[in-house]
Design a protein around this motif. Sequence first.
Motif, PDB file in Angstrom:
ATOM      1  N   THR A   9       1.028  -1.137  -0.089  1.00 19.88           N
ATOM      2  CA  THR A   9       0.245   0.193  -0.069  1.00 19.88           C
ATOM      3  C   THR A   9       0.693   1.403   0.626  1.00 19.88           C
ATOM      4  N   THR A  10       2.744   1.401   0.841  1.00 20.72           N
ATOM      5  CA  THR A  10       2.317   2.150   0.973  1.00 20.72           C
ATOM      6  C   THR A  10       3.700   2.658  -0.411  1.00 20.72           C
ATOM      7  N   ASN A  11       3.968   1.428  -1.472  1.00 19.72           N
ATOM      8  CA  ASN A  11       5.040   1.572  -2.705  1.00 19.72           C
ATOM      9  C   ASN A  11       3.711   2.208  -3.385  1.00 19.72           C
ATOM     10  N   GLU A  12       2.853   1.985  -3.509  1.00 19.98           N
ATOM     11  CA  GLU A  12       1.155   2.144  -4.414  1.00 19.98           C
ATOM     12  C   GLU A  12       1.103   3.843  -4.186  1.00 19.98           C
ATOM     13  N   GLN A  13       1.143   3.876  -3.021  1.00 15.24           N
ATOM     14  CA  GLN A  13       0.470   5.360  -2.329  1.00 15.24           C
ATOM     15  C   GLN A  13       2.135   6.569  -2.868  1.00 15.24           C
ATOM     16  N   ARG A  14       2.691   6.172  -3.290  1.00 15.62           N
ATOM     17  CA  ARG A  14       4.271   6.495  -3.456  1.00 15.62           C
ATOM     18  C   ARG A  14       4.202   6.740  -5.097  1.00 15.62           C
ATOM     19  N   GLN A  15       3.745   5.853  -5.368  1.00 14.85           N
ATOM     20  CA  GLN A  15       3.948   5.627  -6.923  1.00 14.85           C
ATOM     21  C   GLN A  15       3.000   6.528  -7.485  1.00 14.85           C
ATOM     22  N   THR A  16       1.556   6.429  -6.934  1.00 13.64           N
ATOM     23  CA  THR A  16       0.134   7.634  -6.629  1.00 13.64           C
ATOM     24  C   THR A  16       0.978   8.722  -6.912  1.00 13.64           C
ATOM     25  N   ASN A  17       2.010   9.199  -6.114  1.00 18.03           N
ATOM     26  CA  ASN A  17       2.095  10.562  -5.341  1.00 18.03           C
ATOM     27  C   ASN A  17       3.112  10.460  -6.986  1.00 18.03           C
ATOM     28  N   ASN A  18       4.123  10.012  -7.292  1.00 12.91           N
ATOM     29  CA  ASN A  18       5.315  10.021  -8.234  1.00 12.91           C
ATOM     30  C   ASN A  18       4.637  10.349  -9.582  1.00 12.91           C
ATOM     31  N   GLU A  19       3.414  10.275  -9.884  1.00 11.15           N
ATOM     32  CA  GLU A  19       3.365   9.920 -11.143  1.00 11.15           C
ATOM     33  C   GLU A  19       1.795  11.525 -10.551  1.00 11.15           C
ATOM     34  N   GLN A  20       1.107  11.372  -9.650  1.00 12.90           N
ATOM     35  CA  GLN A  20       0.668  13.002  -9.924  1.00 12.90           C
ATOM     36  C   GLN A  20       1.671  14.519  -9.567  1.00 12.90           C
ATOM     37  N   LEU A  21       3.541  14.039  -9.597  1.00 10.48           N
ATOM     38  CA  LEU A  21       3.896  15.140  -9.152  1.00 10.48           C
ATOM     39  C   LEU A  21       4.601  15.488 -10.896  1.00 10.48           C
ATOM     40  N   ALA A  22       4.354  13.618 -11.560  1.00 14.92           N
ATOM     41  CA  ALA A  22       5.587  14.491 -12.782  1.00 14.92           C
ATOM     42  C   ALA A  22       3.697  14.698 -14.061  1.00 14.92           C
ATOM     43  N   THR A  23       2.812  14.370 -13.627  1.00 16.13           N
ATOM     44  CA  THR A  23       1.736  15.230 -14.327  1.00 16.13           C
ATOM     45  C   THR A  23       1.971  16.745 -13.566  1.00 16.13           C
ATOM     46  N   ASN A  24       2.024  16.827 -12.986  1.00 11.79           N
ATOM     47  CA  ASN A  24       2.451  18.387 -12.562  1.00 11.79           C
ATOM     48  C   ASN A  24       3.626  19.037 -13.009  1.00 11.79           C
ATOM     49  N   ASN A  25       4.345  18.288 -14.038  1.00 11.20           N
ATOM     50  CA  ASN A  25       5.578  18.683 -13.757  1.00 11.20           C
ATOM     51  C   ASN A  25       5.410  19.194 -15.679  1.00 11.20           C
ATOM     52  N   GLU A  26       4.428  18.515 -15.930  1.00 12.02           N
ATOM     53  CA  GLU A  26       3.888  18.598 -17.471  1.00 12.02           C
ATOM     54  C   GLU A  26       3.251  19.007 -17.353  1.00 12.02           C
ATOM     55  N   GLN A  27       2.856  19.618 -16.276  1.00 12.76           N
ATOM     56  CA  GLN A  27       1.678  20.931 -16.594  1.00 12.76           C
ATOM     57  C   GLN A  27       2.260  22.380 -16.790  1.00 12.76           C
ATOM     58  N   ARG A  28       3.663  22.557 -15.560  1.00 12.50           N
ATOM     59  CA  ARG A  28       3.979  23.537 -15.540  1.00 12.50           C
ATOM     60  C   ARG A  28       4.941  23.835 -16.851  1.00 12.50           C
TER      61      ARG A  28
END
Length: 162
Positions: A9-28
């Motif tokens: 679950t922790t690893n899945e949350q980290r993966q989700t957070n990393n994906e969100q960060l990547a999306t935010n960086n793409e938007q920027r």
Amino acid sequence: ATNNEQRTTTNEQRQTNNEQLATNNEQRQTNIEQRITENGKRTTNMESNLEVWKLSHQLVLSIYKITENYPKHEQFGLVSQIRRSAVSIPTNIIEGQARQYKKEFIQFLYIAKGSLEETNYHLFLSKDLGFISEQTYQEFSEICTRIKMMIYKLIKSMQTDR
């Protein structure tokens, strides 16, 4: 089994957070790319492609010109106030455009609209005090109305783009 499930679950949350960060960086990055002009140069604040900014900048230049003829005793009174309120219009437009979120840009457009109304009142007062003619006031009032409509349309278009 519980510890392994928690780790998963922790690893899945980290993966989700990393994906969100990547999306935010793409938007920027997209936002940055949108600020680049056709010839590959980054648009500076003074090269804004917004027509409303260009027109409000011209208004400021015109106000500086006409206030040169105001009485000297108004230099730190009405002249200072009308110049500051006029300068605030394109300043808030360009500052809002530089913000990251649409909501912030819209807020700065509302501030610019308020400064525009303040400027229009200063022009009205200038007419009543005899510093500018009725014709000059009408010309400036028409420009202010045009800028106000442009700001309104820009706000509405940004609100419907959400």
